[in-house]
Design an enzyme around this catalytic site. Sequence first.
Site, short mmCIF file in Angstrom:
data_model
loop_
_atom_site.label_atom_id
_atom_site.label_comp_id
_atom_site.label_asym_id
_atom_site.label_seq_id
_atom_site.Cartn_x
_atom_site.Cartn_y
_atom_site.Cartn_z
N HIS A 131 0.81 -1.22 0.00
CA HIS A 131 0.00 0.00 0.00
C HIS A 131 0.85 1.27 0.00
O HIS A 131 0.33 2.36 -0.23
CB HIS A 131 -0.98 0.00 1.19
CG HIS A 131 -0.35 0.25 2.52
ND1 HIS A 131 -0.01 -0.76 3.38
CD2 HIS A 131 -0.02 1.40 3.15
CE1 HIS A 131 0.50 -0.24 4.48
NE2 HIS A 131 0.51 1.08 4.37
N ASP A 161 0.25 -7.67 1.45
CA ASP A 161 0.59 -6.25 1.59
C ASP A 161 2.09 -6.05 1.67
O ASP A 161 2.59 -5.26 2.48
CB ASP A 161 -0.10 -5.63 2.80
CG ASP A 161 -0.01 -4.10 2.78
OD1 ASP A 161 0.15 -3.54 1.68
OD2 ASP A 161 -0.09 -3.47 3.86
N SER A 234 4.66 2.57 8.17
CA SER A 234 4.38 1.44 7.28
C SER A 234 5.60 1.11 6.44
O SER A 234 6.23 1.97 5.85
CB SER A 234 3.22 1.75 6.35
OG SER A 234 2.00 1.68 7.03
#
Length: 493
Positions: A131, A161, A234
């Site tokens: 993402h 992911d 992230s």
Amino acid sequence: MEKMKKIFNYVAPSLALVAFVFSVAAFNKAGAATSATATQIEQSTPAGQPVDLTYAAEKALPSVVHIKYVQNSRIQTIDVESDPFSDFFDPFGGFFGRGQGGQRKIQTPKKEATGSGVIISSDGFIVTNNHVVAGADELTVTLNDNREFSARIIGTDETTDLALIKIESKNLPAIVIANSDDLRVGEWVLAVGNPLGLNNTVTAGIVSAKARSLGANSVESFIQTDAAINQGNSGGALVNTRGELIGINAMLYSQTGSNIGYGFAIPTTIMNKVVADLKQYGTVQRAFVGIKGQDVKNYVDQMKAQDREVDLGTMEGIYVGEVMEGGAAADAGITTGDVLIEADGHKITKFAELQEVVARKRPGDKMTITYLHNKKKKTETVTLKNEQGNTRVVQNQDLDVLGGNFRPITDQQKQQLNISVGLEVTKVNNGLLKKAGISKGFIIQRVNDENMKTIEDLQKVVKKASTSKEPVLWVQGIYPTGKKAYFTIPLQD
């Protein structure tokens, strides 16, 4: 503004919002460093002693990078409802003018985001979250020493992911990769990344739980930690007290969007397999047991809610609700109502634990499964298969496999044929188009129920279909004469 995934949990029937799960944007992993040396292991803190985390921070910080994501402004065609007064209030027909068939062209704004990544090999491979990089036109990586590099995407995997990117450089400070299986609940860990625009940030906490499933990805077995994780983390590193990578930070569970809850990281056992597949095949070779089911406790609770008593012989494991025909489980004789309790020597108490074991496998690999059938323990060795029901390598197909050239149809073609979207076949070479009987001039309107507005639309649907359970393109379109036609194009023999 950073990209992030949000998962909203609601309490029925009032639909009161109870929490968000945020994908904490950051970018990172691929290749290799070995696990800790004996000297490093000796430096770890003995149980019951104060923990000094400075060594881990010093080891990990040089390997964690800042990633800047840019998606350029672009023109998109959107469907709009007919409005008899639109031309009165908007004589120019919208920002770029109204298209045929109730469509309007708009210009999307330029998008920028930041995140983190982890250098996993000295020659420039970096692991991050999918993402963080999905849809990027430009990726800029900034190292801990402030050097900047342009990065290219090697491969992405939406299911876990994870993404693998690369910069062109040598002698980079690759992180040491540890086995996340060795991680214990209660162990101290550090989260390293670039949260909230604050580069090179380290936070500390403990492992709160393992094998968590949040329903955010198709395959997940998260490491849960209370180390502070915020937007920008992230793709960053979760490391142990030796500064070794044990997970890729991916999500934040919070009621506000900032750290008041728990963070979740993808374990290295899953990361290593995804990275290896992306480097070797360009797509992840995903194996399947061939069952649908749920945690035993959840199944028993459901039965209790229906005033039905169930005795499966255990309260841990996976209740098999359905066995897929022709799958590995069916071949092994596993049936509906059985309970899976062990896989390759790993005790299985919940579905996420099975996913983590299977995620390391490729189609064709063997796996030993222990299960309860009528409360009696049985053990079978199964051969795992891909989603298409065989053990072949799944190739991520490109447009080249079709053997043709394409271009979006003109406004004149839209008006003449009374259509709103389509790609005209401008040339047919040797390939799947020719085998299917599609000729030059044919206009492809829809493929697998997706409208074909741009060549990128066709590219996406070909890639998606090539790795799906049914690797087939269902094409519908129209000839210049107005005659409609339908074709089926298998992507595999």
